[in-house]
Design a protein around this motif. Sequence first.
Motif, PDB file in Angstrom:
ATOM      1  N   GLU A  45      57.115  20.949  10.517  1.00 14.77           N
ATOM      2  CA  GLU A  45      57.977  19.772  10.547  1.00 14.77           C
ATOM      3  C   GLU A  45      59.328  19.996   9.862  1.00 14.77           C
ATOM      4  O   GLU A  45      60.188  19.114   9.886  1.00 14.77           O
ATOM      5  N   LEU A  46      59.521  21.160   9.280  1.00 10.97           N
ATOM      6  CA  LEU A  46      60.736  21.415   8.508  1.00 10.97           C
ATOM      7  C   LEU A  46      61.895  21.835   9.403  1.00 10.97           C
ATOM      8  O   LEU A  46      61.700  22.411  10.475  1.00 10.97           O
ATOM      9  N   PRO A  47      63.123  21.606   8.944  1.00 17.14           N
ATOM     10  CA  PRO A  47      64.297  22.054   9.706  1.00 17.14           C
ATOM     11  C   PRO A  47      64.548  23.541   9.494  1.00 17.14           C
ATOM     12  O   PRO A  47      64.042  24.158   8.546  1.00 17.14           O
ATOM     13  N   ASP A  48      65.328  24.110  10.370  1.00 17.65           N
ATOM     14  CA  ASP A  48      65.704  25.520  10.217  1.00 17.65           C
ATOM     15  C   ASP A  48      66.392  25.731   8.873  1.00 17.65           C
ATOM     16  O   ASP A  48      67.173  24.887   8.412  1.00 17.65           O
ATOM     17  N   GLY A  49      66.082  26.860   8.247  1.00 15.44           N
ATOM     18  CA  GLY A  49      66.683  27.190   6.965  1.00 15.44           C
ATOM     19  C   GLY A  49      65.861  26.770   5.768  1.00 15.44           C
ATOM     20  O   GLY A  49      66.145  27.183   4.640  1.00 15.44           O
ATOM     21  N   ALA A  50      64.830  25.934   5.991  1.00 16.38           N
ATOM     22  CA  ALA A  50      64.000  25.466   4.883  1.00 16.38           C
ATOM     23  C   ALA A  50      63.160  26.616   4.329  1.00 16.38           C
ATOM     24  O   ALA A  50      62.600  27.414   5.087  1.00 16.38           O
ATOM     25  N   LEU A  83      58.530  39.553  10.885  1.00 17.79           N
ATOM     26  CA  LEU A  83      58.878  40.468   9.790  1.00 17.79           C
ATOM     27  C   LEU A  83      59.779  41.553  10.348  1.00 17.79           C
ATOM     28  O   LEU A  83      59.508  42.087  11.427  1.00 17.79           O
ATOM     29  N   SER A  84      60.826  41.863   9.624  1.00 14.57           N
ATOM     30  CA  SER A  84      61.695  42.966  10.049  1.00 14.57           C
ATOM     31  C   SER A  84      61.787  44.000   8.932  1.00 14.57           C
ATOM     32  O   SER A  84      61.705  43.660   7.744  1.00 14.57           O
ATOM     33  N   LEU A  85      61.944  45.240   9.344  1.00 19.19           N
ATOM     34  CA  LEU A  85      62.035  46.323   8.380  1.00 19.19           C
ATOM     35  C   LEU A  85      63.196  46.077   7.424  1.00 19.19           C
ATOM     36  O   LEU A  85      63.096  46.340   6.225  1.00 19.19           O
ATOM     37  N   GLY A  86      64.294  45.555   7.949  1.00 21.60           N
ATOM     38  CA  GLY A  86      65.465  45.312   7.115  1.00 21.60           C
ATOM     39  C   GLY A  86      65.246  44.229   6.074  1.00 21.60           C
ATOM     40  O   GLY A  86      65.817  44.292   4.983  1.00 21.60           O
ATOM     41  N   ASP A  87      64.415  43.222   6.377  1.00 20.00           N
ATOM     42  CA  ASP A  87      64.212  42.099   5.449  1.00 20.00           C
ATOM     43  C   ASP A  87      63.184  42.397   4.369  1.00 20.00           C
ATOM     44  O   ASP A  87      63.333  41.951   3.224  1.00 20.00           O
ATOM     45  N   ILE A  88      62.132  43.127   4.702  1.00 18.87           N
ATOM     46  CA  ILE A  88      61.062  43.322   3.718  1.00 18.87           C
ATOM     47  C   ILE A  88      61.014  44.750   3.181  1.00 18.87           C
ATOM     48  O   ILE A  88      60.237  45.040   2.276  1.00 18.87           O
ATOM     49  N   GLY A  89      61.826  45.620   3.722  1.00 18.75           N
ATOM     50  CA  GLY A  89      61.869  46.983   3.216  1.00 18.75           C
ATOM     51  C   GLY A  89      60.946  47.912   3.979  1.00 18.75           C
ATOM     52  O   GLY A  89      59.903  47.505   4.493  1.00 18.75           O
ATOM     53  N   GLU A 111      61.886  31.678   5.364  1.00 21.00           N
ATOM     54  CA  GLU A 111      62.536  30.443   5.808  1.00 21.00           C
ATOM     55  C   GLU A 111      62.222  30.171   7.266  1.00 21.00           C
ATOM     56  O   GLU A 111      61.878  31.064   8.038  1.00 21.00           O
ATOM     57  N   ILE A 112      62.319  28.891   7.609  1.00 19.42           N
ATOM     58  CA  ILE A 112      62.023  28.434   8.968  1.00 19.42           C
ATOM     59  C   ILE A 112      63.227  28.692   9.881  1.00 19.42           C
ATOM     60  O   ILE A 112      64.385  28.479   9.493  1.00 19.42           O
ATOM     61  N   TYR A 113      62.925  29.153  11.096  1.00 21.16           N
ATOM     62  CA  TYR A 113      63.968  29.243  12.122  1.00 21.16           C
ATOM     63  C   TYR A 113      63.300  29.129  13.495  1.00 21.16           C
ATOM     64  O   TYR A 113      62.068  29.164  13.619  1.00 21.16           O
ATOM     65  N   HIS A 114      64.117  28.957  14.517  1.00 22.51           N
ATOM     66  CA  HIS A 114      63.620  28.932  15.889  1.00 22.51           C
ATOM     67  C   HIS A 114      64.083  30.197  16.617  1.00 22.51           C
ATOM     68  O   HIS A 114      65.258  30.582  16.511  1.00 22.51           O
ATOM     69  N   THR A 115      63.183  30.803  17.333  1.00 22.91           N
ATOM     70  CA  THR A 115      63.534  31.983  18.119  1.00 22.91           C
ATOM     71  C   THR A 115      64.377  31.568  19.319  1.00 22.91           C
ATOM     72  O   THR A 115      64.519  30.373  19.616  1.00 22.91           O
ATOM     73  N   THR A 116      64.909  32.562  20.011  1.00 33.40           N
ATOM     74  CA  THR A 116      65.700  32.247  21.215  1.00 33.40           C
ATOM     75  C   THR A 116      64.844  31.563  22.269  1.00 33.40           C
ATOM     76  O   THR A 116      65.357  30.836  23.123  1.00 33.40           O
ATOM     77  N   VAL A 122      58.365  31.460  10.949  1.00 29.93           N
ATOM     78  CA  VAL A 122      58.691  31.765   9.554  1.00 29.93           C
ATOM     79  C   VAL A 122      59.261  33.179   9.507  1.00 29.93           C
ATOM     80  O   VAL A 122      58.583  34.143   9.879  1.00 29.93           O
ATOM     81  N   LYS A 123      60.500  33.295   9.037  1.00 30.38           N
ATOM     82  CA  LYS A 123      61.128  34.602   8.861  1.00 30.38           C
ATOM     83  C   LYS A 123      60.742  35.111   7.485  1.00 30.38           C
ATOM     84  O   LYS A 123      61.192  34.591   6.458  1.00 30.38           O
TER      85      LYS A 123
END
Length: 488
Positions: A45-50, A83-89, A111-116, A122-123
């Motif tokens: 229910e959260l907005p993007d960026g939360a 999960l991305s290699l750049g974000d979590i190492g 944080e919450i975001y919407h994919t394309t 959750v990113k």
Amino acid sequence: MPEQNIISTNELEARLQKSENIRARDGVVWKDKYERTHTIAAARELPDGAAVRVPGRVTALRWLGKLMFGRIYDIGGEIQFSLSLGDIGEELFKFLKTNLDMGDFIGIAGEIYHTTAGEITVKGAEVVVLSKALRPLPEKFHGLADTETRYRQRYLDIVANKESRDAILGRFQMTRLWREFMWEHDFTEIETPILQNVASGAAAKPFTTHHNALDADFQLRISPELFLKEAIAAGFDRVFEFAKNFRNEGMDPMHLQEFTMVEWYSAYWDFNKNIEFTWALMQFLITKLRGTLQIEYQGTPLDFSKYEKLDYTAKMGELFGCNILDFDDAAALRKQLVANKMFSQEELEPLKSLPAIVDYVYKRKIRPNLIQPTFLYNYPAYMVPLARRNNDDARRIDMFQLLASGAEICKGYSELINPIQQLAAFEEQAKNIACGDEEAFNPDNEFVRAMEHGFPPISGVGVGVDRLASIIFDQPALRDVILFPLMK
């Protein structure tokens, strides 16, 4: 043997090795806690960026080069994570790729975001493995071939099958709403004993158990009825109980030996008032849970916006070709049915009492044909020894049942409060037991004693919770709305 969640030796060894890898990295494989900020349902229910910290069980994993997508689950649903290699190492990314499996529990901070594609996700910025699953989740848990396994390993069924999860959650929501309805109508929820000296209040064969400390046999409750009515005698105006009952009788999709009933009793009501209250309750629950009074059960439309009424005694008279109130002898009634060629002597011979014979005919000739909601009323007095005799004809009782789709949802009546009649009714039941009727009512002299001290006018109703839930949530068997059904 039922199908089990089979795991190969190689897979078990592989998961055990992964658990050791997690231990080497984290120090602990099976963690003791996780500081959660949101459940999955709340996170959705959260907005993007939360910002969120969300734990759950891994139900999907997909590795795409330097990016990974997956899904985590809790009882409120699922949410995608990335999960991305750049974000979590690189170190953690490679570690998870090697050691994370379906079924593991993880915690994701991000944080919450919407994919394309528009899916809420959750990113992940931080990930911790909270618990390693040594057995995999089942790939498939659908179909009749897996029915017994689904019931036996219900925890997997709930994870894998949304339909099962929705039915179980719906059933628990129903009980919450039910309690709210009762309290709003001034009923007090009380508790009555499960272990009883005499299990009475219904026509059923009880389970027996031994109490070592007292060195005495007790019976498991078949109904809370007698104690609930004694509570009315104590001064409670309206009472109810969600009661686990136990009946040592046949098992089929609509009958289980351990089941849940709600029974309620009100001082100064008669059975007509309880018909009104019961119908209001049914409409309240169905509207809240399904959003409409027109529902479907196993392909059959049911309309709970209205009900029909059917005179039980009159309908049975049509079938028997005589007035069933005129009979007081089981042998004579059997003879009448055989003469009418409704049943053979062999079919009826095991039935040792009038109530058993009449109920046998009803369950085969009338009940299956009552599809739309129907209130049956006007029953022979010998059918229920706890019900009040009709003022105009003592051979009848002021009783009703609500049926839908050929299933009995509830039974209610104006209660018998005359101790002289109650004692005589129990004595008649004792005769039926002596004749071999194992499902006759057990006489309870202590209950008669309580009635001799004085009961007010009372009306009560008993509703099968499992059966009503199966109809409301369109499930074919009672086990489908019970979280952990009894299995052999």
